[in-house]
Design a protein around this motif. Structure first.
Motif, short mmCIF file in Angstrom:
data_model
loop_
_atom_site.label_atom_id
_atom_site.label_comp_id
_atom_site.label_asym_id
_atom_site.label_seq_id
_atom_site.Cartn_x
_atom_site.Cartn_y
_atom_site.Cartn_z
N THR A 299 -9.51 -4.63 -13.50
CA THR A 299 -8.65 -4.45 -12.33
C THR A 299 -7.62 -5.57 -12.27
O THR A 299 -7.97 -6.75 -12.36
N PHE A 300 -6.37 -5.18 -12.12
CA PHE A 300 -5.25 -6.13 -12.08
C PHE A 300 -4.66 -6.17 -10.68
O PHE A 300 -4.46 -5.13 -10.04
N LEU A 301 -4.41 -7.38 -10.21
CA LEU A 301 -3.74 -7.60 -8.93
C LEU A 301 -2.48 -8.41 -9.20
O LEU A 301 -2.54 -9.47 -9.83
N PHE A 354 -9.78 -8.89 -12.09
CA PHE A 354 -11.10 -8.82 -11.46
C PHE A 354 -11.97 -7.85 -12.26
O PHE A 354 -11.46 -6.90 -12.87
N GLU A 355 -13.27 -8.09 -12.19
CA GLU A 355 -14.20 -7.23 -12.93
C GLU A 355 -14.22 -5.82 -12.34
O GLU A 355 -14.32 -4.84 -13.08
N ARG A 359 -13.61 -6.06 -5.71
CA ARG A 359 -13.38 -7.50 -5.66
C ARG A 359 -11.89 -7.81 -5.47
O ARG A 359 -11.52 -8.72 -4.73
N ALA A 360 -11.04 -7.02 -6.14
CA ALA A 360 -9.61 -7.21 -5.99
C ALA A 360 -9.14 -6.89 -4.58
O ALA A 360 -8.32 -7.60 -3.99
N MET A 387 1.60 -7.02 -2.46
CA MET A 387 0.50 -6.95 -3.43
C MET A 387 0.30 -5.53 -3.93
O MET A 387 0.40 -4.57 -3.17
N GLY A 388 -0.01 -5.41 -5.21
CA GLY A 388 -0.34 -4.14 -5.83
C GLY A 388 -1.55 -4.28 -6.73
O GLY A 388 -1.75 -5.32 -7.36
N ILE A 389 -2.40 -3.22 -6.76
CA ILE A 389 -3.65 -3.27 -7.52
C ILE A 389 -3.82 -1.97 -8.30
O ILE A 389 -3.61 -0.88 -7.78
N HIS A 390 -4.23 -2.10 -9.55
CA HIS A 390 -4.52 -0.93 -10.39
C HIS A 390 -5.67 -1.27 -11.32
O HIS A 390 -5.88 -2.42 -11.70
N GLU A 391 -6.43 -0.26 -11.69
CA GLU A 391 -7.60 -0.43 -12.56
C GLU A 391 -7.50 0.51 -13.74
O GLU A 391 -7.06 1.65 -13.60
#
Length: 468
Positions: A299-301, A354-355, A359-360, A387-391
Motif C-alpha cells: 500500500t502506497f500513500l 505500508f504492509e 495501516r495507511a 493525500m492519496g492511497i492505493h494498494e
C-alpha cells in the motif's frame, strides 16, 4: 567492562530498553537454538513487547555487529528454507523449487521471504555457527525449517514418528541402507542438498529385495515418484558433495501432516522493507543495481502540503521552513507508528509504504489531525495535507542509489493524491474494500464518497473514494 557489556551499553543508546534487556538476558540464559534465526515477532509476543521495537532493536544489533541478519526463501507448504541469504542482493532466482513438497514458487517478498536474526559469535558462540556438527533433529530445527513453523520442544521424538530411517553421511562417502518399506507414500529426503525422491509403495508384498540408488550432489533432480512393492529395499546412498548429508526416509502420515501445518507469524521481507528503522539504517545497498523483486500487495500513500508556495509567502521563509520540517517529523513519527516507512520526500511531498491498506488509512487520518493541531499551535490554519492511497503489486528496485518501488501501483497512488482537495483523503477501490479498512472506517464513523475519475495513463475510468 567486557566487550559484550560495552556493546549492550551502546545498543541501549539506540534501542528500546526492554528489548535490550530481553536480548541481554537471552545471551546469558537462553539455549543455543533460541539465539539462532530468531523470529522477531515471536520474541515480541513471548516477552510482551511491541513488535516494531523488537525489530528495531535487532536491526540496531546487526549494525553493531552483535547479530547477523538472514533473508530466507521459505516453502509456503512445508516452511522449509529453500535458500538462506545474508543479503537481498543474492535473491536472484525468479523461481524456487521445494523438493520435499515437489512444488515450485515465484519469488515474491510477501510471504516467501522471511527475515531472521542470529547472535554473532562475537557475543556468544552457539552450535548453529557450525551447522555441520549439529545432530539431525537440531539441523532440522535450526537450519532446514524456518522460524514460521511451530516446532515441539521434543522434536526428536516427533521425527521418530515420521521417519523409517536416518543417516549421517560424511562428504565423499557411500552407504547402504537395508529396510522394509510399508505400503503408502515415502519420501527419501536430504535437507542439506534439498534432494528428494518420492516412493509409492503399493501392491502385493514381495520377499524379493528391491534396489534404489540416490546421488547427492546439489544438482536439482526430478521428483517423479518411483513405484515399489511393500517389502525389503536396498537403498544405496552416494554423497558427492564436500559436506555431510543427512538423508532420511520420511513416512507421509497424519503426524507429518500435523507437523507441517503448525505455523506462527514471522517477519517477512515485505514488512521489513516498510519498517522505518530498516529504511533509516539500510537506505542504500539493499538491492543490487538492476535487481527487481516482486511484491504482490503493498500500500502506497502520497501526501503533499496544499499551497506550500503560499505558506512561504504568508509567514516568511524562516517560519515556513520550521513548519515544513515539523510537518515531516510528525509524518514520519505517525507513519512509523502505523508500521509504515517513508520511502522518499519530493519537495514538500512524502511517499510512504505500508504492509496493509488499513495501516495507511489509520496513518492518513492521524496525519490530517496532526496538521490541524500543528496549524492551530503555530497560528496558521492553512496547513493542510492532500493525500492519496492505493494498494497493489509492484517491484522493489534501486533508484537513484536507494531502495525504491516501481510499477503502475505507484503511478496510480501518486495520481490519486493529485485528486485530493482540502482535508479529504482519496483512496482507490482496492483500499476501501479491504476488510480491515471497512472495520476501521466504521469504527470511526467515516463514510467514503465514491466517484468515477479518469487518470492520466490509465485506459479505463477508476472508482475512487473520498474519506471526509
Amino acid at each position: 567492562m567486557s566487550e559484550i557489556e560495552t556493546l549492550f551499553g551502546v545498543l541501549r543508546q539506540s534501542a528500546d530498553e526492554g528489548v535490550v534487556d530481553m536480548l541481554e538476558r537471552m545471551v546469558r540464559e537462553a539455549p543455543d537454538h533460541a539465539l539462532n534465526r530468531m523470529n522477531a515477532l515471536d520474541l515480541a509476543a513471548n516477552a510482551g513487547l511491541d513488535e516494531e521495537r523488537v525489530v528495531a532493536g535487532l536491526l540496531h544489533a546487526v549494525q553493531l555487529g552483535m547479530a547477523e541478519m538472514t533473508w530466507s526463501v521459505i516453502c509456503p507448504s512445508c516452511a522449509g528454507v529453500l535458500s538462506a541469504n545474508k543479503s537481498l542482493k543474492t535473491l536472484n532466482s525468479p523461481h524456487y523449487h521445494c523438493a520435499f513438497c515437489a512444488a515450485g514458487y515465484e519469488t515474491t517478498l510477501d510471504n516467501l521471504v522471511e527475515v531472521t536474526f542470529t547472535i554473532s559469535p562475537r557475543v556468544r558462540k552457539i552450535a548453529a555457527h557450525n551447522p555441520d556438527e549439529l545432530p539431525l533433529a537440531d539441523y532440522y530445527r535450526q537450519i532446514f525449517w524456518s522460524s514460521a513453523i511451530e516446532l515441539p520442544p521434543d522434536l526428536e521424538t516427533l521425527l521418530r514418528e515420521v521417519t523409517l530411517e536416518t543417516f549421517d553421511l560424511p562428504p565423499g562417502e557411500r552407504a547402504i541402507l537395508s529396510l522394509h518399506v510399508p505400503e503408502g507414500t515415502l519420501i527419501v529426503f536430504d535437507p542439506v542438498t534439498h534432494t528428494a525422491q518420492f516412493l509409492e509403495i503399493k501392491g502385493e508384498e514381495t520377499s524379493e529385495r528391491q534396489n534404489l540408488s540416490m546421488i547427492f550432489n546439489k544438482a536439482e533432480t526430478p521428483t517423479e515418484a518411483i513405484t515399489l512393492r511393500p517389502g525389503p529395499l536396498r537403498l544405496a546412498l552416494d554423497n558427492r558433495t564436500d559436506g555431510r548429508v543427512l538423508p532420511a526416509v520420511w513416512v507421509a502420515n497424519p503426524a507429518l501432516d500435523a507437523l507441517l501445518t503448525r505455523r506462527k507469524p514471522a517477519l517477512t521481507a515485505k514488512r521489513l522493507l516498510t519498517n522505518q528503522t530498516f529504511r533509516d539504517l539500510y537506505r542504500t545497498e539493499t538491492l543490487a543495481i538492476g535487481q527487481r523483486l516482486k511484491i504482490l500487495s503493498l500500500t502506497f500513500l502520497f501526501s503533499d502540503l496544499r499551497d506550500s508556495t503560499g505558506l512561504y509567502q504568508h509567514v516568511g521563509d524562516l517560519v515556513a521552513f520550521d513548519l515544513v520540517n515539523e510537518h515531516f517529523r510528525l509524518l514520519q513519527e505517525i507513519i512509523a507508528s502505523e508500521r509504515g516507512a517513508i520511502v522518499k520526500t519530493i519537495g514538500d511531498a512524502v511517499m510512504a509504504t505500508f504492509e496493509t491498506p488499513d495501516r495507511a488509512i489509520a496513518a492518513a487520518i492521524r496525519m490530517r489531525e496532526a496538521m490541524s493541531e500543528l496549524g492551530a499551535e503555530r497560528q496558521y490554519q492553512g496547513l493542510l495535507l492532500k493525500m492519496g492511497i492505493h494498494e497493489g503489486s509492484c517491484l522493489a528496485v534501486t533508484l537513484n542509489g536507494q531502495q525504491d518501488y516501481f510499477g503502475q501501483t505507484v503511478n496510480i497512488a501518486s495520481r490519486v493524491q493529485g485528486l485530493a482537495a482540502s482535508r479529504a483523503i482519496v483512496v482507490t477501490e482496492q483500499v476501501v474494500e479491504h476488510s480491515d479498512t471497512r472495520t476501521l472506517l466504521e469504527a470511526g464513523g467515516l463514510t467514503p464518497t465514491r466517484r468515477s475519475v479518469a487518470l492520466s495513463g490509465i485506459a479505463d475510468k477508476m472508482s475512487v473514494y473520498e474519506i471526509p
